[in-house]
Write a protein that holds these residues in place. Sequence first.
Motif, mmCIF file in Angstrom:
data_model
loop_
_atom_site.group_PDB
_atom_site.id
_atom_site.type_symbol
_atom_site.label_atom_id
_atom_site.label_comp_id
_atom_site.label_asym_id
_atom_site.label_seq_id
_atom_site.Cartn_x
_atom_site.Cartn_y
_atom_site.Cartn_z
ATOM 1 N N UNK A 124 0.830 -1.200 0.000
ATOM 2 C CA UNK A 124 0.000 0.000 0.000
ATOM 3 C C UNK A 124 0.869 1.257 0.000
ATOM 4 N N UNK A 125 1.900 1.278 0.853
ATOM 5 C CA UNK A 125 2.771 2.441 0.927
ATOM 6 C C UNK A 125 3.539 2.677 -0.358
ATOM 7 N N UNK A 126 4.033 1.601 -0.975
ATOM 8 C CA UNK A 126 4.793 1.743 -2.219
ATOM 9 C C UNK A 126 3.926 2.314 -3.335
ATOM 10 N N UNK A 127 2.714 1.778 -3.466
ATOM 11 C CA UNK A 127 1.829 2.267 -4.526
ATOM 12 C C UNK A 127 1.367 3.694 -4.253
ATOM 13 N N UNK A 128 1.105 4.010 -2.996
ATOM 14 C CA UNK A 128 0.639 5.356 -2.663
ATOM 15 C C UNK A 128 1.717 6.402 -2.927
ATOM 16 N N UNK A 129 2.974 6.060 -2.681
ATOM 17 C CA UNK A 129 4.050 7.039 -2.781
ATOM 18 C C UNK A 129 4.744 7.066 -4.132
ATOM 19 N N UNK A 130 4.667 5.955 -4.915
ATOM 20 C CA UNK A 130 5.506 5.880 -6.121
ATOM 21 C C UNK A 130 4.791 5.440 -7.402
ATOM 22 N N UNK A 131 3.527 5.123 -7.328
ATOM 23 C CA UNK A 131 2.838 4.590 -8.509
ATOM 24 C C UNK A 131 2.299 5.716 -9.393
ATOM 25 N N UNK A 132 2.943 5.923 -10.526
ATOM 26 C CA UNK A 132 2.504 6.978 -11.443
ATOM 27 C C UNK A 132 1.187 6.631 -12.128
ATOM 28 N N UNK A 133 0.792 5.354 -12.070
ATOM 29 C CA UNK A 133 -0.491 4.955 -12.651
ATOM 30 C C UNK A 133 -1.661 5.130 -11.708
ATOM 31 N N UNK A 134 -1.392 5.542 -10.477
ATOM 32 C CA UNK A 134 -2.431 5.779 -9.460
ATOM 33 C C UNK A 134 -3.417 4.614 -9.379
ATOM 34 N N UNK A 135 -2.875 3.423 -9.225
ATOM 35 C CA UNK A 135 -3.718 2.228 -9.218
ATOM 36 C C UNK A 135 -4.610 2.128 -7.985
ATOM 37 N N UNK A 136 -4.308 2.900 -6.925
ATOM 38 C CA UNK A 136 -5.136 2.856 -5.727
ATOM 39 C C UNK A 136 -6.327 3.799 -5.787
ATOM 40 N N UNK A 137 -6.351 4.648 -6.788
ATOM 41 C CA UNK A 137 -7.420 5.642 -6.870
ATOM 42 C C UNK A 137 -8.775 4.956 -7.041
ATOM 43 N N UNK A 138 -9.746 5.405 -6.212
ATOM 44 C CA UNK A 138 -11.134 4.902 -6.245
ATOM 45 C C UNK A 138 -11.227 3.411 -5.947
ATOM 46 N N UNK A 139 -10.244 2.889 -5.241
ATOM 47 C CA UNK A 139 -10.293 1.486 -4.817
ATOM 48 C C UNK A 139 -10.466 1.414 -3.297
ATOM 49 N N UNK A 140 -11.225 0.440 -2.862
ATOM 50 C CA UNK A 140 -11.386 0.189 -1.428
ATOM 51 C C UNK A 140 -10.289 -0.776 -0.985
ATOM 52 N N UNK A 141 -9.585 -0.396 0.065
ATOM 53 C CA UNK A 141 -8.409 -1.123 0.510
ATOM 54 C C UNK A 141 -8.618 -1.623 1.940
ATOM 55 N N UNK A 191 -10.599 -0.747 6.829
ATOM 56 C CA UNK A 191 -11.066 -0.713 5.442
ATOM 57 C C UNK A 191 -11.375 0.729 5.074
ATOM 58 N N UNK A 192 -10.896 1.171 3.912
ATOM 59 C CA UNK A 192 -11.131 2.546 3.512
ATOM 60 C C UNK A 192 -10.586 2.823 2.126
ATOM 61 N N UNK A 193 -10.402 4.092 1.825
ATOM 62 C CA UNK A 193 -9.917 4.507 0.509
ATOM 63 C C UNK A 193 -8.666 5.354 0.658
ATOM 64 N N UNK A 194 -7.814 5.256 -0.330
ATOM 65 C CA UNK A 194 -6.564 6.004 -0.332
ATOM 66 C C UNK A 194 -6.835 7.492 -0.432
ATOM 67 N N UNK A 195 -6.112 8.265 0.373
ATOM 68 C CA UNK A 195 -6.215 9.722 0.379
ATOM 69 C C UNK A 195 -4.912 10.279 -0.182
#
Length: 228
Positions: A124-141, A191-195
């Motif tokens: 979660x931390x890696x994708x939130x901080x470094x993912x240029x594709x924003x794969x966490x956007x609008x996803x429930x985690x 459970x929640x969404x990425x901010x």
Amino acid sequence: MTDLYLRYVQAGLRPYLILSGAMLGSLGLVRGALAVRAARTGAPGAEEYGRPAEDGPDHGHSHAGGPRVAWLLALPAVALLCFPPPALGSYSAAREEARRAEEYVGTFPALPADDPLELSLAEFGSRAAYDSGYSLRERTVRLTGFVTTGDGGTWYVTRLRVACCAADATAVKAEVRGAEAPETDAWVTVTGTWHPRGKLGSAAAWPPVLDAVTVRAITEPSDPYEER
């Protein structure tokens, strides 16, 4: 063997722990058997060789209690068996410096379509901080870890990562917003969404933030660490 060993070492080291324990136990039994046989036959034990004779001029004290003192070395091991220390928790995480290996912003592999996404805190931390594709956007985690706190009422869901054993543990965490902080060191599933916040790859993007929808208390898992 119970799951308590997972507080200190990785699960893959279990066979080596069993082997080393068996070897130490065998050595203890052999030494005990030799001492008993020596006592029955009247032969001198290994610890008596090289000493002055009982009636010799240099013999001025008793050796009755000498070897027995060595049994005191077993006390720490017995104490650990009877009172095993807990797994590393919020104190260890708080002591962890905010230093992470240099990573570069880029695209990450696609995530499964299922919601909520069950992610480790490291992923979660890696994708939130470094993912240029924003794969966490609008996803429930969904994240699982123990509770640590910061300044101003800030709290985090936290996990410790180990490569080999508890001695090399490093902390990963995510700030939780929108829910009251449970008790420190309590284990929870959030459970929640990425901010999103901060520029990708910058210090402002760390730690990642999760807007909580639900926070559920759980029991501490048998393996409390994430693997590196």
